[in-house]
Design a protein around this motif. Structure first.
Motif, PDB file in Angstrom:
ATOM      1  N   THR A  79     -43.375   5.603 -19.190  1.00 49.73           N
ATOM      2  CA  THR A  79     -42.828   4.287 -19.518  1.00 49.73           C
ATOM      3  C   THR A  79     -43.387   3.807 -20.858  1.00 49.73           C
ATOM      4  O   THR A  79     -42.650   3.352 -21.734  1.00 49.73           O
ATOM      5  N   GLN A  80     -44.702   3.954 -20.974  1.00 53.95           N
ATOM      6  CA  GLN A  80     -45.345   3.552 -22.229  1.00 53.95           C
ATOM      7  C   GLN A  80     -44.788   4.340 -23.411  1.00 53.95           C
ATOM      8  O   GLN A  80     -44.505   3.783 -24.466  1.00 53.95           O
ATOM      9  N   THR A 112     -41.834   5.743 -23.735  1.00 51.61           N
ATOM     10  CA  THR A 112     -40.485   5.281 -24.078  1.00 51.61           C
ATOM     11  C   THR A 112     -40.533   3.945 -24.815  1.00 51.61           C
ATOM     12  O   THR A 112     -39.847   3.745 -25.822  1.00 51.61           O
ATOM     13  N   LEU A 113     -41.382   3.051 -24.319  1.00 55.01           N
ATOM     14  CA  LEU A 113     -41.491   1.731 -24.939  1.00 55.01           C
ATOM     15  C   LEU A 113     -42.008   1.846 -26.378  1.00 55.01           C
ATOM     16  O   LEU A 113     -41.438   1.269 -27.314  1.00 55.01           O
ATOM     17  N   THR A 159     -39.431   3.392 -28.684  1.00 59.65           N
ATOM     18  CA  THR A 159     -38.369   2.430 -28.991  1.00 59.65           C
ATOM     19  C   THR A 159     -38.843   1.414 -30.023  1.00 59.65           C
ATOM     20  O   THR A 159     -38.151   1.143 -31.008  1.00 59.65           O
ATOM     21  N   PHE A 164     -33.222   1.413 -28.020  1.00 61.15           N
ATOM     22  CA  PHE A 164     -33.628   1.826 -26.689  1.00 61.15           C
ATOM     23  C   PHE A 164     -32.735   2.965 -26.191  1.00 61.15           C
ATOM     24  O   PHE A 164     -33.194   3.998 -25.691  1.00 61.15           O
ATOM     25  N   ILE A 207     -36.639   1.549 -14.138  1.00 57.58           N
ATOM     26  CA  ILE A 207     -37.637   1.251 -15.173  1.00 57.58           C
ATOM     27  C   ILE A 207     -36.928   0.945 -16.492  1.00 57.58           C
ATOM     28  O   ILE A 207     -37.269  -0.008 -17.197  1.00 57.58           O
ATOM     29  N   LEU A 208     -35.908   1.762 -16.811  1.00 54.48           N
ATOM     30  CA  LEU A 208     -35.169   1.533 -18.056  1.00 54.48           C
ATOM     31  C   LEU A 208     -34.512   0.155 -18.051  1.00 54.48           C
ATOM     32  O   LEU A 208     -34.549  -0.564 -19.060  1.00 54.48           O
ATOM     33  N   LEU A 263     -37.183  -2.435 -18.650  1.00 55.01           N
ATOM     34  CA  LEU A 263     -37.590  -2.422 -20.073  1.00 55.01           C
ATOM     35  C   LEU A 263     -36.528  -3.098 -20.939  1.00 55.01           C
ATOM     36  O   LEU A 263     -36.840  -3.906 -21.814  1.00 55.01           O
ATOM     37  N   LEU A 310     -37.135  -6.309 -23.307  1.00 57.05           N
ATOM     38  CA  LEU A 310     -36.951  -6.264 -24.757  1.00 57.05           C
ATOM     39  C   LEU A 310     -35.954  -7.316 -25.215  1.00 57.05           C
ATOM     40  O   LEU A 310     -36.168  -8.017 -26.206  1.00 57.05           O
TER      41      LEU A 310
END
Lengths: 260, 289
Positions: A60-61, A63-64, A67, A191, A228-229, A232, A236
């Motif tokens: 997750t981190q 991907t964040l 992005t 994203f 999760i996506l 996020l 955002l």
């Protein structure tokens, strides 16, 4: 439409709608006996989320971060190009067709090129999200600058202001609402770019997790990734909406104190 | 043009020499106009609407370049951005306030841009400059409105704020394009006095465009009457009434006579003036400049 509901009722209703959606999903799946290989129920997805969180969290981190880095690079470059194009009529006319052509390329298609150049991993993902984020920023900033009322610029011009002064004091503030409108688009597209690149060519990130999970027919995990996506994405979007409100409040008259 | 200090001291502050301005090829806004304004003079431009009064202001402000002839301000040809020889203050017909700034910040814009205030702007923005802007706002009856946004004020209030913005940096040349147009009679007359005091004390060179003939007679030391399009100056006279002029003096016979005479000149410029107007520009009479 009838008159708007008070804020707390609106919030309550949208919250209930969300709960209702998941309940309906849960009930329908159980009643119709849908296999978890096709569509897992929300309670199961939640269980997987909690259970696998230690493994999912680093992804997750990843991907964040990817992005955000891609987004900031994209905005920076987009702002730069947008300012150049927007401040000159000639540049605007010359560069616009090029930009349209560039933006028309489906961005999935550039991932293989980035992989060839940089190998698979984080860099192609960052670059993909950057490339996707650039265009909306360029177009909006250039449009905002190009449509600035000459009368507003004249205020500074009669004072003998330099071009840079005019840009800084009139052009850019005038363009902020346009910029923020594009930031929301750029952030959500960045994203998408990240997840896309992670799915195609990476060994880290939620996109990659979902790819592997689907290969293993671990459908609940795929859906956990999707959740999760979604979370996020919402986070955002909220952040950019908040920033927009803060910086462009002057465009929303009537919300503050009333006219004198 | 040579601009040695001695030469520029004797030269007029504003010099328009045989200036012609054409818009879009065939609309002649200003035809072969020559106008010289001495330093410290107060000149009013009057004339029928669309006669090129505002065009003259724009020329002097450097917002427009002459099609032919030369516009020289403070001994330097105007045109290129950032080339002003003198400090200019301009109040437009429309009080163009930047919507994202408060009224106070709008009024302080010239201090942010123009030397020598520019270099001190960061330091004095919250102190001296702010007080100066607030004092001006108070003078025009806008005390306490500094923190409002432009859309919260009425048209007349904005016009007064715009006047403050034109004055805040103590310009050498003040260009006023119907600055009191959107105001009621009483406020207008109050501001005439404010304007007159300011001119007597600081002696800027003022070029005032107005439709109000009483206003021109009240404020100006010299009145130029323009013909209808294509504009040129057809009458140029000194106003010799003693200063400070008061509202009482504006009802004296010689004042009324002057206003009456100006009215006649403009009426004449409107009617037979049409025979001088080239056929090409006739249908475009409504286009305002």
């Amino acid at each position: 439409m009838n008159k708007p509901l008070p804020r707390w009722r609106r919030n309550l209703l949208s919250f209930s709608a969300m709960i209702g959606f998941f309940l309906l999903w849960e009930v329908l799946c159980r009643l119709l006996g849908v296999s978890e290989l096709v569509l897992p129920v929300p309670s199961q997805i939640a269980a997987v989320l909690i259970d696998k969180m230690p493994i999912l969290w680093p992804h997750t981190q990843q991907t964040l971060m990817t992005t955000l880095i891609g987004f900031f690079l994209g905005v920076f470059i987009g702002l730069l190009i947008g300012v150049i194009i927007g401040s000159s009529r000639v540049a605007y006319d010359i560069a616009y067709p090029l930009l349209v052509g560039f933006s028309s390329i489906p961005k999935v298609a550039v991932v293989p090129i980035f992989v060839v150049w940089f190998g698979s991993g984080t860099i192609p993902a960052i670059l993909t999200s950057m490339v996707i984020g650039i265009f909306p920023v360029v177009v909006n900033v250039a449009t905002g600058l190009a449509t600035t009322e000459p009368e507003l610029e004249d205020v500074l011009r009669v004072l003998g202001a330099k071009k840079r002064d005019i840009l800084w004091n009139v052009g850019l503030p005038r363009t902020l609402p346009y910029l923020f409108a594009s930031l929301k688009i750029a952030l959500t597209s960045a994203f998408i770019g990240t997840v896309l690149a992670e799915t195609v060519a990476s060994n880290k990130g939620i996109g990659n997790v979902m790819m592997i999970a689907s290969g293993n027919f671990d459908v609940p995990l795929v859906f956990a990734g999707l959740f999760i996506l979604a979370a996020l994405g919402v986070a955002l979007y909220s952040v950019s909406a908040l920033l927009e409100n803060r910086f462009t409040s002057w465009t929303q008259r009537g919300k503050g104190s009333e006219a004198a | 043009m040579s601009d040695t200090p001695s030469a520029s001291a004797q030269r007029p502050m504003i010099e328009l020499s045989d200036v012609t301005v054409r818009y879009g090829g065939n609309v002649v806004a200003l035809d072969n106009t020559t106008l010289r304004i001495d330093k410290g003079d107060f000149v009013a431009l009057v004339g029928p609407s669309g006669c090129g009064k505002s065009t003259i202001l724009k020329l002097v402000a450097g917002l427009l370049e002459p099609t032919a002839g030369a516009a020289i301000v403070g001994g330097r040809e105007v045109g290129a951005i950032g080339s002003h020889a003198k400090r200019l203050g301009l109040a437009f017909q429309n009080p163009t306030m930047l919507p994202w700034l408060s009224i106070l910040d709008n009024v302080m814009i010239p201090l942010k841009i123009v030397e020598p205030f520019r270099q001190d702007y960061r330091r004095k923005r919250k102190g001296e400059f702010r007080e100066r802007a607030e004092a001006l706002l108070e003078q025009v009856g806008l005390a306490g409105f500094g923190n409002k946004r432009p859309w919260q004020l009425s048209g007349g209030m904005l016009q007064r704020a715009s006047l403050c913005r034109a004055l805040v940096h103590e310009p050498d040349i003040l260009l006023l394009d119907e600055p009191f147009g959107a105001l009621d009679q009483f406020t207008r007359e109050e501001l005439w006095d404010t304007m007159q005091d300011l001119w007597i004390n600081r002696r800027p060179t003022v070029l005032l465009v107005t439709h109000d003939l009483r206003e021109s007679a009240y404020l100006a030391s010299r009145i130029c009457v323009m013909s209808s399009r294509p504009g040129r100056i057809i009458e140029d006279q000194r106003v010799t009434f003693a200063r400070p002029r008061t509202l009482e003096s504006s009802y004296q016979p010689d004042f009324t006579t002057l206003v009456q005479q100006l009215r006649m000149s403009i009426a004449e410029a409107r009617a037979p003036g049409s025979s001088q107007t080239p056929a090409a520009s006739r249908p475009l009479e409504e286009v305002s400049v």
